[in-house]
Design a protein around this motif. Structure first.
Motif, mmCIF file in Angstrom:
data_model
loop_
_atom_site.group_PDB
_atom_site.id
_atom_site.type_symbol
_atom_site.label_atom_id
_atom_site.label_comp_id
_atom_site.label_asym_id
_atom_site.label_seq_id
_atom_site.Cartn_x
_atom_site.Cartn_y
_atom_site.Cartn_z
ATOM 1 N N ARG A 69 -38.295 26.703 -57.462
ATOM 2 C CA ARG A 69 -39.511 26.466 -57.193
ATOM 3 C C ARG A 69 -40.698 26.624 -55.616
ATOM 4 N N HIS A 70 -40.059 27.754 -55.385
ATOM 5 C CA HIS A 70 -40.682 28.775 -54.603
ATOM 6 C C HIS A 70 -41.729 29.125 -55.145
ATOM 7 N N PRO A 71 -42.894 29.706 -54.597
ATOM 8 C CA PRO A 71 -44.044 30.373 -55.262
ATOM 9 C C PRO A 71 -44.073 31.442 -55.358
ATOM 10 N N THR A 74 -44.195 22.730 -42.571
ATOM 11 C CA THR A 74 -45.980 22.939 -42.986
ATOM 12 C C THR A 74 -45.616 24.127 -41.238
ATOM 13 N N VAL A 101 -39.067 25.621 -47.780
ATOM 14 C CA VAL A 101 -39.825 26.386 -48.311
ATOM 15 C C VAL A 101 -41.381 25.783 -48.821
ATOM 16 N N GLN A 102 -41.194 24.219 -49.182
ATOM 17 C CA GLN A 102 -42.309 23.834 -49.673
ATOM 18 C C GLN A 102 -42.298 23.013 -48.003
ATOM 19 N N GLY A 103 -40.955 22.610 -48.544
ATOM 20 C CA GLY A 103 -41.481 21.158 -46.661
ATOM 21 C C GLY A 103 -41.958 21.775 -45.224
ATOM 22 N N GLU A 110 -33.702 26.320 -53.543
ATOM 23 C CA GLU A 110 -35.242 26.292 -53.911
ATOM 24 C C GLU A 110 -35.480 27.174 -54.731
ATOM 25 N N LYS A 135 -48.069 31.103 -44.754
ATOM 26 C CA LYS A 135 -46.932 30.857 -44.440
ATOM 27 C C LYS A 135 -46.252 31.895 -45.324
ATOM 28 N N GLU A 136 -46.505 32.125 -46.275
ATOM 29 C CA GLU A 136 -45.964 33.162 -46.867
ATOM 30 C C GLU A 136 -45.796 34.455 -45.991
#
Length: 218
Positions: A114-116, A32, A28-30, A111, A54-55
């Motif tokens: 680390r997910h928002p 774009t 999710v973080q990587g 992850e 993106k979310e």
């Protein structure tokens, strides 16, 4: 007009498919929006015409992953009101979804911390409809007297789906120590779960023709 709608639908589908690949490979973080748009064969502006963030795109990916299984359980005629038959059907549908989305699921698990917050909420909301189908079924079965009234349906559904998720992860990682098959595992999950929630004991399948020891009797 119809041609425009079809074109828009196809573009949206390509974006979801591309996002599914990118989220699974980069996380999710990587991931774009630029890379997702590139893989989908559109520009980034087009992506944002369909998805504001993106979310939001992540939510569409998860919703799409659950869509077929949710639809399959959306109609009352699917349920036979036989606990074992219905839960077996649910288990196989749920397992097929897990296997089809294994890479994506492993990415989210890896992850998770680390997910928002917004992404975590999206995942939970997208997964909710499928769980709600089973919760509603168990609540209805409680009213009919076939499922124990002291059972918390929400906790029970989390436990049941958790067993299925664990089985998929173990099998795909080759961690299972026995020689059992996927079908053996699912049938065992269903048998144990039904025995635990049912108000009536189940007859055993062995040659003794008595009530099996693994019932919900004390």
């Amino acid at each position: 007009m119809n041609k425009s709608i079809r074109s828009s639908t196809l573009t949206r589908t390509r974006l979801i498919e591309a996002a599914s690949q990118i989220f699974a490979s980069l996380g999710v973080q990587g991931a774009t929006t630029r890379e997702i748009a590139r893989v989908a064969g559109v520009n980034e502006v087009t992506l944002f015409r369909h998805f504001a963030s993106k979310e939001q795109l992540l939510g569409a990916v998860i919703e799409n992953a659950f869509a077929l299984q949710t639809e399959a359980l959306a109609h009352p005629k699917v349920w036979t009101q036989d606990l074992k038959i219905d839960l077996r059907q649910y288990a196989y549908l749920y397992n097929s979804m897990l296997e089809a989305q294994e890479d994506l699921i492993r990415t989210f698990i890896g992850e998770a911390k680390r997910h928002p917050e917004a992404a975590r909420q999206v995942i939970q909301e997208a997964a909710k409809p499928l769980g709600e189908k089973l919760v509603a079924y168990l609540q209805s079965s409680q009213r009919q007297g076939t499922v124990r009234v002291d059972l918390d349906p929400f906790a029970a559904v989390d436990m049941f789906t958790g067993m299925l998720l664990s089985g998929m992860l173990v099998r795909s990682a080759k961690f299972n120590q026995g020689s059992y098959s996927c079908e053996d595992y699912i049938e065992t999950c269903v048998n144990i779960f039904v025995r635990g929630i049912s108000t009536t004991p189940l007859s055993c399948q062995c040659s003794c023709n008595n009530i099996c020891l693994l019932t919900n009797d004390p």
